[in-house]
Design an enzyme around this catalytic site. Structure first.
Site, PDB file in Angstrom:
ATOM      1  N   ARG A 165      56.127  17.713  63.472  1.00  0.00           N
ATOM      2  CA  ARG A 165      55.771  16.943  62.291  1.00  0.00           C
ATOM      3  C   ARG A 165      55.840  15.460  62.661  1.00  0.00           C
ATOM      4  O   ARG A 165      56.607  15.065  63.539  1.00  0.00           O
ATOM      5  CB  ARG A 165      56.740  17.225  61.143  1.00  0.00           C
ATOM      6  N   LYS A 205      63.164  19.060  58.117  1.00  0.00           N
ATOM      7  CA  LYS A 205      62.801  19.875  56.964  1.00  0.00           C
ATOM      8  C   LYS A 205      63.567  21.196  56.991  1.00  0.00           C
ATOM      9  O   LYS A 205      63.742  21.796  58.038  1.00  0.00           O
ATOM     10  CB  LYS A 205      61.288  20.132  56.982  1.00  0.00           C
ATOM     11  N   HIS A 231      48.650  14.506  60.837  1.00  0.00           N
ATOM     12  CA  HIS A 231      49.272  15.813  60.628  1.00  0.00           C
ATOM     13  C   HIS A 231      48.381  16.950  61.130  1.00  0.00           C
ATOM     14  O   HIS A 231      48.871  18.054  61.409  1.00  0.00           O
ATOM     15  CB  HIS A 231      49.593  16.019  59.148  1.00  0.00           C
ATOM     16  N   ARG A 241      49.233  18.981  64.209  1.00  0.00           N
ATOM     17  CA  ARG A 241      50.118  20.140  64.065  1.00  0.00           C
ATOM     18  C   ARG A 241      49.299  21.410  63.827  1.00  0.00           C
ATOM     19  O   ARG A 241      49.573  22.454  64.410  1.00  0.00           O
ATOM     20  CB  ARG A 241      51.089  19.888  62.907  1.00  0.00           C
ATOM     21  N   HIS A 298      59.621  26.622  60.964  1.00  0.00           N
ATOM     22  CA  HIS A 298      59.403  27.242  59.659  1.00  0.00           C
ATOM     23  C   HIS A 298      60.474  28.282  59.372  1.00  0.00           C
ATOM     24  O   HIS A 298      60.909  29.012  60.265  1.00  0.00           O
ATOM     25  CB  HIS A 298      58.026  27.913  59.607  1.00  0.00           C
ATOM     26  N   TYR A 319      48.833  27.292  58.798  1.00  0.00           N
ATOM     27  CA  TYR A 319      48.325  26.409  59.846  1.00  0.00           C
ATOM     28  C   TYR A 319      47.202  27.062  60.646  1.00  0.00           C
ATOM     29  O   TYR A 319      46.472  26.397  61.369  1.00  0.00           O
ATOM     30  CB  TYR A 319      49.450  26.016  60.811  1.00  0.00           C
TER      31      TYR A 319
END
Length: 307
Positions: free
Chosen positions: A141, A166, A242, A245, A276, A285
């Site tokens: 990220r 995150k 982004h 990613r 994740h 993604y």
């Protein structure tokens, strides 16, 4: 009670429970700026809808703003800050799903080449080139890349330490030999102009401080224009930082298909690599590019034929 006071109480309540609540707090502060710091009872449905609609089409961001307001007004109603909720009862659907941009290898090369002629008052071409290669080579990220300290970059063991980002996760991200050389070269050059400090940022601005995301996004727009990288599908958004990613995830999946690997078995590993909590966070993604779709179709045909 004024809106700002009620929002402050709500955010404090959530954070006291151990929640970061950063994005929601930012959304609610934006709501306060749009509406004005008026009494809670003065906020009517029309003003709320104006904040939700903004100036563009209805997107998933519209729904995220509504979710933040729903939580806030549940809190306000329970504490009798208001007697009724001004939130809309009918919710429009997004105009269409957002489709991330997948960079081709040629586009990545053009973006990297554009850093050599970059003239930006805040970020040097070297810093931008290192950031782009880091994002492309690791799928980090943007906040994770910009948040790296010197001690988080282990050049000897080829590892990046991503600390409590995150989902409160800390993880190790390996770097290949080529990327490690890029990071080592940057570290050597940055140390010539900045005294090494334990908690100092790995990436630095021209003033020797940690780059902000706003600065990185701003300079990327300049690089994108110089490299001629643009969407041609009438999308609302042009290619973003982004999207590196997304590109990393899709490229990895295509490579697995080419190698004949068990993609379903490897997806949880990709989810862990990307940081994740659930595999569903990774699946979004994996946008279908023509090449990815072709590989998936071939794999399905082999399965259907018993091959």
């Amino acid at each position: 009670m004024k809106i700002a006071q009620a929002i402050a109480a709500y955010v404090a309540s959530k954070q006291s429970l151990g929640m970061r609540f950063v994005t929601e707090a930012r959304t609610l502060k934006s709501f306060c700026r749009t509406i004005g710091d008026v009494d809670m009872e003065q906020v009517d449905p029309a003003r709320v809808r104006c904040f939700l609609d903004g100036t563009g089409p209805v997107t998933l961001f519209w729904h995220r703003k509504l979710d933040a307001l729903r939580g806030f007004y549940r809190f306000a109603l329970a504490r009798e800050y208001v007697t009724t909720s001004p939130l809309p009862t009918s919710v429009p659907q997004p105009s269409r799903s957002f489709v991330p941009y997948i960079y081709s290898l040629d586009e990545v090369r053009r973006l990297i080449d554009a850093t050599h002629n970059l003239d930006h008052r805040n970020l040097s071409g070297l810093t931008c080139r290192t950031l782009l290669l880091m994002l492309y080579g690791t799928g980090l990220r943007i906040s994770e890349a910009l948040g790296l300290d010197i001690t988080d970059v282990d050049l000897q063991d080829r590892l990046l330490y991503i600390r409590e980002t995150k989902f409160y996760k800390t993880r190790l991200v390996p770097t290949g030999p080529d990327l490690t050389k890029v990071l080592a070269s940057y570290a050597a050059q940055r140390n010539q102009h900045s005294q090494p400090i334990i908690d100092a940022s790995f990436l630095l601005t021209r003033r020797g401080v940690r780059p902000s995301r706003a600065a990185a996004e701003s300079v990327f727009q300049q690089l994108r224009e110089a490299a001629g990288v643009r969407r041609t599908d009438n999308s609302r958004y042009q290619p973003r930082l982004h999207d590196f990613r997304h590109t990393f995830a899709v490229t990895r999946l295509i490579r697995w298909y080419r190698d004949g690997a068990d993609v379903q078995l490897l997806l949880p590993q990709l989810a862990t690599y990307l940081g994740h909590v659930h595999i569903g966070g990774t699946q979004r993604y994996l946008s279908m590019t023509p090449e990815l779709l072709r590989h998936a179709s071939v794999r399905f045909e082999r399965y259907a034929m018993g091959g």
